[in-house]
Design a protein around this motif. Structure first.
Motif, PDB file in Angstrom:
ATOM      1  N   ARG A 140       1.366  -9.765  -5.405  1.00 37.47           N
ATOM      2  CA  ARG A 140      -0.075  -9.455  -5.461  1.00 37.47           C
ATOM      3  C   ARG A 140      -0.863 -10.174  -4.371  1.00 37.47           C
ATOM      4  O   ARG A 140      -1.907  -9.690  -3.925  1.00 37.47           O
ATOM      5  N   ALA A 141      -0.381 -11.302  -3.917  1.00 37.52           N
ATOM      6  CA  ALA A 141      -1.061 -12.000  -2.819  1.00 37.52           C
ATOM      7  C   ALA A 141      -0.898 -11.244  -1.504  1.00 37.52           C
ATOM      8  O   ALA A 141      -1.770 -11.312  -0.634  1.00 37.52           O
ATOM      9  N   ALA A 142       0.187 -10.502  -1.380  1.00 38.22           N
ATOM     10  CA  ALA A 142       0.476  -9.785  -0.135  1.00 38.22           C
ATOM     11  C   ALA A 142       0.018  -8.321  -0.158  1.00 38.22           C
ATOM     12  O   ALA A 142      -0.252  -7.754   0.898  1.00 38.22           O
ATOM     13  N   TYR A 143      -0.062  -7.732  -1.356  1.00 33.27           N
ATOM     14  CA  TYR A 143      -0.342  -6.295  -1.463  1.00 33.27           C
ATOM     15  C   TYR A 143      -1.352  -6.034  -2.575  1.00 33.27           C
ATOM     16  O   TYR A 143      -1.350  -6.718  -3.596  1.00 33.27           O
ATOM     17  N   ASP A 144      -2.184  -5.003  -2.372  1.00 31.78           N
ATOM     18  CA  ASP A 144      -3.177  -4.677  -3.393  1.00 31.78           C
ATOM     19  C   ASP A 144      -2.536  -3.868  -4.527  1.00 31.78           C
ATOM     20  O   ASP A 144      -1.357  -3.482  -4.451  1.00 31.78           O
ATOM     21  N   GLU A 145      -3.302  -3.614  -5.553  1.00 31.77           N
ATOM     22  CA  GLU A 145      -2.757  -2.979  -6.756  1.00 31.77           C
ATOM     23  C   GLU A 145      -2.132  -1.604  -6.492  1.00 31.77           C
ATOM     24  O   GLU A 145      -1.010  -1.350  -6.939  1.00 31.77           O
ATOM     25  N   PRO A 146      -2.808  -0.681  -5.783  1.00 32.26           N
ATOM     26  CA  PRO A 146      -2.142   0.604  -5.511  1.00 32.26           C
ATOM     27  C   PRO A 146      -0.844   0.441  -4.717  1.00 32.26           C
ATOM     28  O   PRO A 146       0.134   1.155  -4.974  1.00 32.26           O
ATOM     29  N   GLN A 147      -0.807  -0.500  -3.803  1.00 32.63           N
ATOM     30  CA  GLN A 147       0.414  -0.736  -3.032  1.00 32.63           C
ATOM     31  C   GLN A 147       1.525  -1.283  -3.925  1.00 32.63           C
ATOM     32  O   GLN A 147       2.682  -0.853  -3.826  1.00 32.63           O
ATOM     33  N   VAL A 148       1.174  -2.215  -4.794  1.00 35.28           N
ATOM     34  CA  VAL A 148       2.158  -2.814  -5.698  1.00 35.28           C
ATOM     35  C   VAL A 148       2.779  -1.743  -6.600  1.00 35.28           C
ATOM     36  O   VAL A 148       4.005  -1.705  -6.774  1.00 35.28           O
ATOM     37  N   ILE A 149       1.957  -0.881  -7.140  1.00 29.80           N
ATOM     38  CA  ILE A 149       2.483   0.172  -8.011  1.00 29.80           C
ATOM     39  C   ILE A 149       3.440   1.063  -7.233  1.00 29.80           C
ATOM     40  O   ILE A 149       4.525   1.401  -7.713  1.00 29.80           O
ATOM     41  N   GLU A 150       3.071   1.419  -6.012  1.00 31.85           N
ATOM     42  CA  GLU A 150       3.946   2.280  -5.224  1.00 31.85           C
ATOM     43  C   GLU A 150       5.230   1.564  -4.807  1.00 31.85           C
ATOM     44  O   GLU A 150       6.299   2.170  -4.773  1.00 31.85           O
ATOM     45  N   ILE A 151       5.159   0.285  -4.510  1.00 34.31           N
ATOM     46  CA  ILE A 151       6.368  -0.480  -4.191  1.00 34.31           C
ATOM     47  C   ILE A 151       7.330  -0.439  -5.379  1.00 34.31           C
ATOM     48  O   ILE A 151       8.525  -0.166  -5.219  1.00 34.31           O
TER      49      ILE A 151
END
Length: 182
Positions: A140-151
């Motif tokens: 979460r420090a490196a990526y926002d919420e939409p990015q995290v979900i897609e990862i």
């Protein structure tokens, strides 16, 4: 020899039209022609793709996640397709390509801490099927919420692709990369 015979030409009209766009003139992958022998399976598989242009992830982030996931799952078939097709476009170095298979998050190839977080995230999800609080915080420090979900979705999808490729024992594509030697 494949365990399930792939579609042979002439392909069904809808599949052929989709492949002409997706493959840009190249022959369809054995994975695609094999899954397309079952229309329902092909529709579900192709509908689950996250390779469209609407992604909140850069192509580089997406491909690092895919490459690491496939490598962790011993899926040389899909890893090789993605490395051959995308590594040159995302400036993935030879050391980074090797590290997707033989390294870990601490490998010196990962000079960007956010990319090391991707490797650690994939490893945790494949190895333990979850993220610790510390791993979640780093992600979460490196990526926002939409990015995290897609990862997370990419790891899950390509874990599934790896199971399909392994179960079907697909032959490696001639133009695909091969895993580096240890």
């Amino acid at each position: 020899m494949t365990r399930i015979a792939p579609l042979a030409k002439p392909y069904p009209e809808e599949f052929d039209a989709r492949m002409k766009v997706l493959m840009r003139g190249a022959e369809p992958l054995v994975l695609f022609t094999t899954l397309a022998t079952n229309e329902r399976a092909w529709t579900k598989f192709s509908g689950g793709s996250l390779l469209d242009k609407g992604s909140p992830l850069s192509m580089r982030v997406r491909e690092i996640v895919i490459d690491r996931t496939c490598a962790k799952c011993a899926n040389e078939y899909e890893w090789g397709i993605h490395v051959a097709g995308f590594a040159p476009h995302i400036a993935l170095t030879d050391d980074q390509i090797r590290a997707t298979v033989l390294g870990d998050a601490s490998d010196p190839a990962w000079t960007d801490p956010a990319e090391a977080v991707l490797i650690a995230t994939v490893d945790a999800l494949i190895d333990r099927k979850k993220l610790s609080d510390a791993e979640w915080s780093a992600l979460r420090a490196a990526y926002d919420e939409p990015q995290v979900i897609e990862i997370i979705q990419l790891v899950g999808f390509y874990h599934g692709v790896s199971l399909i490729c392994g179960a079907l024992d697909l032959p490696l594509e001639a133009t695909a990369a091969r895993f580096p030697a240890a």
